[in-house]
Design a protein around this motif. Structure first.
Motif, PDB file in Angstrom:
ATOM      1  N   GLY A 122      56.039  -3.968  13.866  1.00 25.37           N
ATOM      2  CA  GLY A 122      57.083  -2.980  14.176  1.00 25.37           C
ATOM      3  C   GLY A 122      58.243  -3.375  13.352  1.00 25.37           C
ATOM      4  O   GLY A 122      58.539  -4.296  12.923  1.00 25.37           O
ATOM      5  N   ARG A 123      59.254  -2.489  13.333  1.00 28.61           N
ATOM      6  CA  ARG A 123      60.716  -2.902  12.569  1.00 28.61           C
ATOM      7  C   ARG A 123      61.228  -3.881  13.556  1.00 28.61           C
ATOM      8  O   ARG A 123      61.763  -3.881  14.734  1.00 28.61           O
ATOM      9  N   GLU A 124      61.435  -5.119  13.012  1.00 26.19           N
ATOM     10  CA  GLU A 124      62.322  -6.290  13.335  1.00 26.19           C
ATOM     11  C   GLU A 124      63.078  -6.824  12.260  1.00 26.19           C
ATOM     12  O   GLU A 124      63.155  -6.345  11.246  1.00 26.19           O
ATOM     13  N   LEU A 125      63.834  -7.966  12.843  1.00 24.18           N
ATOM     14  CA  LEU A 125      64.883  -8.723  12.088  1.00 24.18           C
ATOM     15  C   LEU A 125      64.051  -9.625  11.029  1.00 24.18           C
ATOM     16  O   LEU A 125      63.121 -10.585  11.680  1.00 24.18           O
ATOM     17  N   TRP A 126      64.322  -9.764   9.740  1.00 28.09           N
ATOM     18  CA  TRP A 126      63.894 -10.570   8.621  1.00 28.09           C
ATOM     19  C   TRP A 126      64.958 -11.317   8.029  1.00 28.09           C
ATOM     20  O   TRP A 126      66.127 -10.955   8.089  1.00 28.09           O
ATOM     21  N   ARG A 127      64.639 -12.368   7.520  1.00 28.88           N
ATOM     22  CA  ARG A 127      65.837 -13.372   6.798  1.00 28.88           C
ATOM     23  C   ARG A 127      65.082 -13.740   5.272  1.00 28.88           C
ATOM     24  O   ARG A 127      63.982 -13.670   5.237  1.00 28.88           O
ATOM     25  N   SER A 128      66.032 -13.888   4.315  1.00 33.05           N
ATOM     26  CA  SER A 128      65.497 -14.271   3.074  1.00 33.05           C
ATOM     27  C   SER A 128      66.774 -15.168   2.479  1.00 33.05           C
ATOM     28  O   SER A 128      68.011 -14.954   2.646  1.00 33.05           O
ATOM     29  N   ASP A 129      66.456 -16.220   1.495  1.00 30.74           N
ATOM     30  CA  ASP A 129      67.078 -16.846   0.900  1.00 30.74           C
ATOM     31  C   ASP A 129      66.992 -16.508  -0.272  1.00 30.74           C
ATOM     32  O   ASP A 129      67.715 -17.198  -1.705  1.00 30.74           O
ATOM     33  N   GLY A 130      66.402 -15.421  -0.943  1.00 31.78           N
ATOM     34  CA  GLY A 130      66.460 -14.745  -2.233  1.00 31.78           C
ATOM     35  C   GLY A 130      65.050 -15.164  -3.019  1.00 31.78           C
ATOM     36  O   GLY A 130      64.943 -14.574  -3.913  1.00 31.78           O
TER      37      GLY A 130
END
Length: 579
Positions: free
Chosen positions: A461-469
């Motif tokens: 489902g729609r959740e929080l993601w993270r990225s360093d690029g």
């Protein structure tokens, strides 16, 4: 024969299990809905950074908004506080001031009020019960930070909507000044802050709606300039603080709009330029006022070039169009009909602005400008050709900007750029739905050198993601709304068929079985998350008994086996009567 049904709830039973069925039925044509998911979405809000910690709110498995925080790791993504049953958080009000988070919330008891948090459960509390009427229309608005103080407007039921300030304590939350007479008034609107000075527009009952400023004290809250002398009001269409002054878009009583600037003094409040000298067409309005460095960027239509990006240093000579990008000169364009609004979504990154524009060749793509014609360039043609990738607003991390765009292949995803075509690339194909009308990746924020965003990978489902690029450094932070849900909502009937309405939190299978020898047929239904109906048929023996006695009581066990997570079960009894 007419059947009447009366339903009574029995105890709910829960067990555990892990079954992944995957999508089992196609979405309706043209639905543009979220992709099927095994666990329900938490719908994380746009987060705000407070000293390296990202605060955000979610809708969890009990369908209420809760405050969360994250340091960018799964272990560090934790619930800050549950405000209570029926509580809500106005997700777009999260504001950082002096190392403290402020936000607007309703705990179900006091109505919409200002809350504060230091990231701990004990340190998350309502600041003060200001809006004593508890009406959603009197709640605080216009959160604006000046130094370590947050200003807002609120209606305390005595003074009407007026200007308030808070330092995060109850005693430090006070009415700044009762500017306008009476209680039935629109109240002031806050424009922004220059240092410890806040600019606002307000009506004192004598000058109409005009430009004011405040230092947070009653004596220091004063009228700056009556731009339209007398009781008539100036029509403020927008304002923004740039460097040490405020820029204002002010409508004229006759036609067009004026760009004004003010340093907070009457002498320093001057007209910069008038737009639309001959036509009252609203398409000439000044929009997207954005401060970058010590300059203002905005969009306007001068009646010659159509809506384009302009820049200003606060003087008439220094207020110029940066570059003519589109050939269309009016509000109506041959390509987009009456809906093309010209360049939009201006966002400042250092001394430059990034924005979306269509130059008649590349479609709506990402551009950047340093305020000069030569320095106004296309960043990248993400969706090659005349079609638009429709990039979202940019967010800067170090030397790169991040934004969402649809390249026509992957759907709306997260992209990164160093401002050049070669340095612009897709970060990772995360979102499972490539429908053009589906929002895809959204709500991009930054904290602690990382990028955070909301996405639906088709499983969680729609959740929080993270990225360093990087692709490898882009991952789901935590599946917050992991608890599944089964609700038996209501029922309907027709001869020998009981139709039960239900809600499930995600994809899976609904199984119905008779309890204690009830005369109903076992059944099952493959389903997608959401509300649906399930038909339960009587056995032949049940039909015969109903005809013979005029009444039949049945009990059914409803079992929801989701794609992932715990299996849920409920038992319901129904009495069917023949009239």
């Amino acid at each position: 024969m007419t059947l009447r049904v009366a339903g009574t709830a029995a105890a709910a039973v829960a067990a555990t299990g892990l079954i992944c069925l995957g999508p089992v039925a196609p979405a309706p044509a043209g639905a543009g809905a979220a992709s099927p998911a095994c666990t329900p979405p938490s719908y994380p809000s746009l987060g705000v950074d407070v000293d390296g910690t990202l605060f955000f709110s979610t809708t969890d498995s009990v369908d209420r908004r809760r405050l969360w925080k994250t340091d960018g790791t799964r272990a560090g993504t934790v619930l800050v506080k549950d405000l209570g049953k029926g509580a809500e958080i106005r997700q777009y009000t999260l504001t950082a001031a002096g190392g403290t988070l402020f936000f607007l919330a309703d705990d179900g008891e006091h109505g919409w009020e200002v809350w504060r948090s230091d990231g701990t459960r004990a340190g998350t509390r309502m600041v003060k019960d200001v809006s004593t009427t508890h009406s959603p229309y009197t709640g605080p608005l216009d959160f604006t930070v000046a130094g370590d103080t947050m200003f807002f407007t609120a209606n305390d039921g005595v003074h009407g909507r007026e200007l308030w300030r808070t330092d995060g304590t109850r005693s430090g939350t006070v009415l700044v000044k009762d500017i306008g007479p009476g209680t039935n008034k629109r109240g002031p609107g806050i424009l922004g802050a220059v240092g410890d000075t806040v600019f606002l527009v307000a009506d004192d009952g004598e000058h109409g709606v005009e430009l004011w400023k405040t230092d947070g004290t009653r004596a220091g809250t004063v009228l700056v300039e009556d731009l339209r002398p007398g009781p008539g009001s100036s029509s403020f269409a927008g304002g923004v603080v740039a460097d040490d002054k405020v820029f204002l878009a002010v409508g004229k009583s006759s036609n067009g709009q004026d760009l004004w600037t003010s340093d907070g003094t009457e002498a320093g409040t001057v007209l910069v330029r008038h737009f639309d000298p001959d036509d009252a067409d609203f398409s000439y309005g000044i929009e997207d006022l954005t401060a970058a460095g010590d300059r203002l960027f905005f969009t306007a239509n001068d009646g010659v070039h159509g809506r384009e990006v302009w820049t200003s240093d606060g003087t008439e000579a220094g207020t110029v169009m940066v570059k003519a990008l589109a050939s269309d000169t009016g509000y109506y364009t041959e390509r987009y009909g009456p809906y093309y609004l010209g360049p939009r979504r201006l966002r400042a990154v250092g001394d430059q602005v990034f924005f979306t524009a269509d130059d008649d060749v590349h479609g709506g793509e990402l551009w950047r400008s340093d305020g000069t014609e030569a320095g106004t360039v296309l960043v990248a043609d993400v969706r090659p050709g005349a079609s638009a990738s429709a990039p979202g607003p940019v967010t800067a991390v170090g030397e790169q900007v991040f934004f969402t765009a649809d390249d026509g292949v992957h759907g709306r995803e997260l992209w990164r750029s160093d401002g050049t075509p070669a340095g612009t690339a897709l970060v990772r194909d995360v979102d499972a739905n490539d429908d053009y009308y589906y929002p895809g990746v959204e709500r991009v924020a930054t904290s602690g050198g990382l990028v955070f965003f909301s996405a639906d990978d088709g499983v969680r489902g729609r959740e929080l993601w993270r990225s360093d690029g990087t692709r490898e450094g882009t991952a789901l932070l935590r599946d917050i709304a992991v608890k599944n849900r089964l609700d038996i909502l209501g029922y309907d009937w027709k001869p020998y068929v009981l139709s039960v309405r239900f809600y499930t939190s995600g994809d899976g299978t609904l199984r119905v079985r008779p309890v204690a020898g009830s005369e109903i047929e076992p059944s099952r239904q493959f389903l997608e998350g959401g509300q649906g109906d399930h038909s339960i048929r009587l056995t032949r023996a049940g039909e015969a008994q109903l005809r013979r006695t005029g009444q039949l009581r049945v009990t059914a066990r409803f079992t929801y086996v989701p794609c992932a997570g715990e299996t849920l079960s409920e038992v319901r009894s129904y009495t069917l009567k023949r009239r």
